[in-house]
Design a protein around this motif. Structure first.
Motif, PDB file in Angstrom:
ATOM      1  N   LYS A   1      39.653  24.440  43.231  1.00 19.36           N
ATOM      2  CA  LYS A   1      40.292  25.470  43.561  1.00 19.36           C
ATOM      3  C   LYS A   1      38.974  26.496  44.110  1.00 19.36           C
ATOM      4  O   LYS A   1      38.082  26.746  43.523  1.00 19.36           O
ATOM      5  N   ILE A   2      39.184  27.082  45.315  1.00 21.31           N
ATOM      6  CA  ILE A   2      38.115  27.758  45.832  1.00 21.31           C
ATOM      7  C   ILE A   2      38.665  29.376  46.106  1.00 21.31           C
ATOM      8  O   ILE A   2      39.912  29.608  46.704  1.00 21.31           O
ATOM      9  N   TYR A   3      38.001  30.255  45.609  1.00 23.03           N
ATOM     10  CA  TYR A   3      38.364  31.600  45.820  1.00 23.03           C
ATOM     11  C   TYR A   3      37.035  32.344  46.475  1.00 23.03           C
ATOM     12  O   TYR A   3      36.061  32.471  46.207  1.00 23.03           O
ATOM     13  N   GLN A   4      37.681  33.010  47.752  1.00 23.59           N
ATOM     14  CA  GLN A   4      36.856  33.697  48.580  1.00 23.59           C
ATOM     15  C   GLN A   4      36.714  35.199  48.101  1.00 23.59           C
ATOM     16  O   GLN A   4      37.936  35.799  48.110  1.00 23.59           O
ATOM     17  N   MET A   5      35.670  35.748  48.244  1.00 25.98           N
ATOM     18  CA  MET A   5      35.479  37.230  47.837  1.00 25.98           C
ATOM     19  C   MET A   5      36.158  38.080  49.103  1.00 25.98           C
ATOM     20  O   MET A   5      35.841  37.701  50.206  1.00 25.98           O
ATOM     21  N   ASN A   6      36.959  38.915  48.864  1.00 26.78           N
ATOM     22  CA  ASN A   6      37.375  39.991  49.626  1.00 26.78           C
ATOM     23  C   ASN A   6      36.762  41.404  49.358  1.00 26.78           C
ATOM     24  O   ASN A   6      36.006  41.653  48.499  1.00 26.78           O
ATOM     25  N   SER A   7      36.286  42.131  50.667  1.00 20.50           N
ATOM     26  CA  SER A   7      35.571  43.388  50.629  1.00 20.50           C
ATOM     27  C   SER A   7      36.109  44.375  51.614  1.00 20.50           C
ATOM     28  O   SER A   7      36.801  44.016  52.583  1.00 20.50           O
TER      29      SER A   7
ATOM     30  N   PHE B   1      45.855  30.956  39.997  1.00 19.12           N
ATOM     31  CA  PHE B   1      44.686  31.753  39.540  1.00 19.12           C
ATOM     32  C   PHE B   1      44.428  31.163  38.219  1.00 19.12           C
ATOM     33  O   PHE B   1      45.269  30.500  37.642  1.00 19.12           O
ATOM     34  N   PRO B   2      43.350  31.114  37.852  1.00 13.67           N
ATOM     35  CA  PRO B   2      42.788  30.320  36.690  1.00 13.67           C
ATOM     36  C   PRO B   2      43.187  30.706  35.218  1.00 13.67           C
ATOM     37  O   PRO B   2      43.371  31.953  35.198  1.00 13.67           O
TER      38      PRO B   2
ATOM     39  N   PRO C   1      42.154  38.717  40.158  1.00 13.32           N
ATOM     40  CA  PRO C   1      40.924  39.096  40.708  1.00 13.32           C
ATOM     41  C   PRO C   1      40.864  40.541  40.191  1.00 13.32           C
ATOM     42  O   PRO C   1      41.801  41.327  39.820  1.00 13.32           O
ATOM     43  N   VAL C   2      39.540  41.204  40.137  1.00  9.31           N
ATOM     44  CA  VAL C   2      39.341  42.424  39.886  1.00  9.31           C
ATOM     45  C   VAL C   2      38.329  43.017  40.908  1.00  9.31           C
ATOM     46  O   VAL C   2      37.844  42.373  41.839  1.00  9.31           O
ATOM     47  N   SER C   3      38.097  44.174  40.831  1.00 12.87           N
ATOM     48  CA  SER C   3      37.115  44.754  42.006  1.00 12.87           C
ATOM     49  C   SER C   3      35.924  45.267  41.337  1.00 12.87           C
ATOM     50  O   SER C   3      36.083  45.937  39.985  1.00 12.87           O
ATOM     51  N   TRP C   4      34.861  45.441  42.364  1.00 14.73           N
ATOM     52  CA  TRP C   4      33.738  46.076  41.750  1.00 14.73           C
ATOM     53  C   TRP C   4      33.557  47.114  42.884  1.00 14.73           C
ATOM     54  O   TRP C   4      33.679  46.962  44.032  1.00 14.73           O
TER      55      TRP C   4
ATOM     56  N   MET D   1      36.180  42.504  45.711  1.00 19.66           N
ATOM     57  CA  MET D   1      37.473  41.775  44.983  1.00 19.66           C
ATOM     58  C   MET D   1      37.124  40.164  44.713  1.00 19.66           C
ATOM     59  O   MET D   1      37.023  39.455  45.529  1.00 19.66           O
ATOM     60  N   GLN D   2      37.068  39.732  43.540  1.00 21.76           N
ATOM     61  CA  GLN D   2      36.962  38.303  43.287  1.00 21.76           C
ATOM     62  C   GLN D   2      37.578  37.962  41.878  1.00 21.76           C
ATOM     63  O   GLN D   2      37.486  39.109  41.104  1.00 21.76           O
ATOM     64  N   ILE D   3      37.619  36.892  41.461  1.00 20.89           N
ATOM     65  CA  ILE D   3      37.851  36.362  40.136  1.00 20.89           C
ATOM     66  C   ILE D   3      36.548  36.694  39.308  1.00 20.89           C
ATOM     67  O   ILE D   3      35.550  36.228  39.848  1.00 20.89           O
TER      68      ILE D   3
END
Length: 407
Positions: A241-247, A302-303, A317-320, A333-335
């Motif tokens: 499973k691939i998760y791409q970071m969003n911004s 989601f895991p 997903p959470v945000s920094w 935003m990323q896992i």
């Protein structure tokens, strides 16, 4: 000093240096103060000496915040050019408090440059242009990287004595409840460890660990970490499973967040992968360093992670973020996970681990052994896969510094 007493000093507006042994709650206290100060309407610049450390307090590097980047010197002309940058003026002029975490890794000349920049921007000759300055860290931990204008510790800067810092040396221990292990760590700090201490550490070479997952391995070099994580993931015969970071937000700040975030831009997971949480989320029962295994994926892909303590967490997903005056100016935003069969000593700093294997056979700088060993909560949670006594060496200058701080 108790945290309650230190918190009272911080609230009085003093310039403060928060220090103490690994696990004494330094970052917890800083985060508590930041929350209080913002609640009081104070504008707080939240920074750290490294990108990794900045993620622990939801901040940015002090190099980016101040605009000094990797410079080793700044002329008056350089600063005049910097003053034309809107985002730097916003950073420096419109804040009341400057927090710098992991001060042990900041060069003395860099602290002086930041002081110089703040005075120019704020048109105020007081230290750091009149900002309340909160420094946090432990000089027994990792030191400034040599090169790039390396001079010496931040405590040897001109700015340090000018700040007239109140020293808050935290005395309580929150990570290590194993008294035998705590004694060893204290003895390493004072370089008074005994043959019995060495024997107890050596008894952990090849020791069996109790737990349903493989412990995270801590190495001194990136090449060993990346190689092991890739090999272990490839062994799992499952669909990835691939998760791409969003911004979103200001490009230069988003770039900073991405560079410094412990979660990768492209996270590849499989059922059975060993992972580590890379953010604190007390309401969801995980902290930065919590270990687990991917048990499955939910209907949204989601895991679902089972931690080493048996808790099942549905990870979202959470945000920094980077905030300025209660406004988000950059966000990713990323896992909040990364593969965790192995990490480096540098990336482990600031973490609390339940199970770990540590290779100290290739230690190459003061503090590496202390940092790696002090990540784990107890002796029973640690297996050594490489050890030599040289890895326990600490800088003699730091021992004297620590004696001065603890008076």
């Amino acid at each position: 000093m108790k945290q309650k007493e230190a918190f009272k000093i911080l609230k009085q507006g003093e310039n403060v240096f928060i220090t103490g042994a690994a696990g004494s709650g330094k970052t917890f206290l800083v985060n508590k103060f930041i929350k209080w100060a913002k609640g009081e309407g104070r504008a707080v610049a939240v920074t750290a000496s490294t990108g990794i450390a900045s993620t622990h307090i939801d901040g940015i590097t002090v190099h980016s915040w101040s605009g000094i980047q990797l410079k080793t010197a700044l002329s008056d002309k350089d600063i005049v050019k910097m003053m034309k940058k809107d985002y730097l003026r916003e950073h420096i002029i419109h804040n009341d408090i400057l927090v710098i975490d992991e001060i042990s890794m900041l060069h003395s000349n860099q602290l002086d440059l930041i002081n110089k920049v703040c005075r120019y921007f704020r048109k105020n000759v007081r230290p750091f242009g009149g900002l309340q300055v909160i420094l946090c860290g432990d000089f027994f931990q990792l030191q400034p990287v040599r090169g790039m204008g390396y001079k010496s510790f931040a405590v040897n800067s001109h700015a340090w004595p000018e700040l007239d810092l109140q020293i808050c040396y935290l005395s309580d221990q929150y990570r290590h409840q194993d008294t035998r292990f705590l004694k060893i760590l204290k003895n390493i700090r004072s370089q008074s460890y005994t043959s019995a201490d060495i024997a107890l550490l050596q008894s952990r070479v090849g020791a069996k660990l109790k737990g349903k997952i493989k412990p995270v391995k801590i190495y001194t070099h990136n090449i060993d970490v990346d190689s092991l994580n890739s090999r272990e993931l490839a062994k799992i015969d499952k669909k990835p499973k691939i998760y791409q970071m969003n911004s979103n937000g200001l490009e230069h700040l988003v770039k900073t967040l991405k560079k410094n975030c412990l979660a990768p831009e492209n996270l590849i997971l499989k059922k059975g992968a060993v992972v580590m949480f890379v953010k604190n989320n007390f309401s969801e029962n995980y902290i930065n360093g919590t270990m687990g295994r991917v048990e499955d994926f939910d209907d949204d892909d989601f895991p679902i992670v089972q931690t080493v303590n048996g808790k099942t967490i549905h990870v979202k997903p959470v945000s920094w973020t980077i905030d300025e005056h209660d406004k988000v100016v950059a966000e990713i935003m990323q896992i909040p996970l990364r593969l965790a069969w192995a990490i480096t000593v540098h990336k482990s700093q600031g973490m609390s681990l339940d199970l770990t294997e540590i290779d100290l056979s290739k230690s190459f700088e003061y503090g590496m052994g202390y940092v790696a060993l002090s990540r784990v909560r107890s002796l029973e949670g640690m297996r050594l896969i490489g050890f030599n006594q040289k890895s326990l060496e600490v800088d003699p200058k730091v021992i004297q510094l620590d004696k001065n701080f603890s008076r």
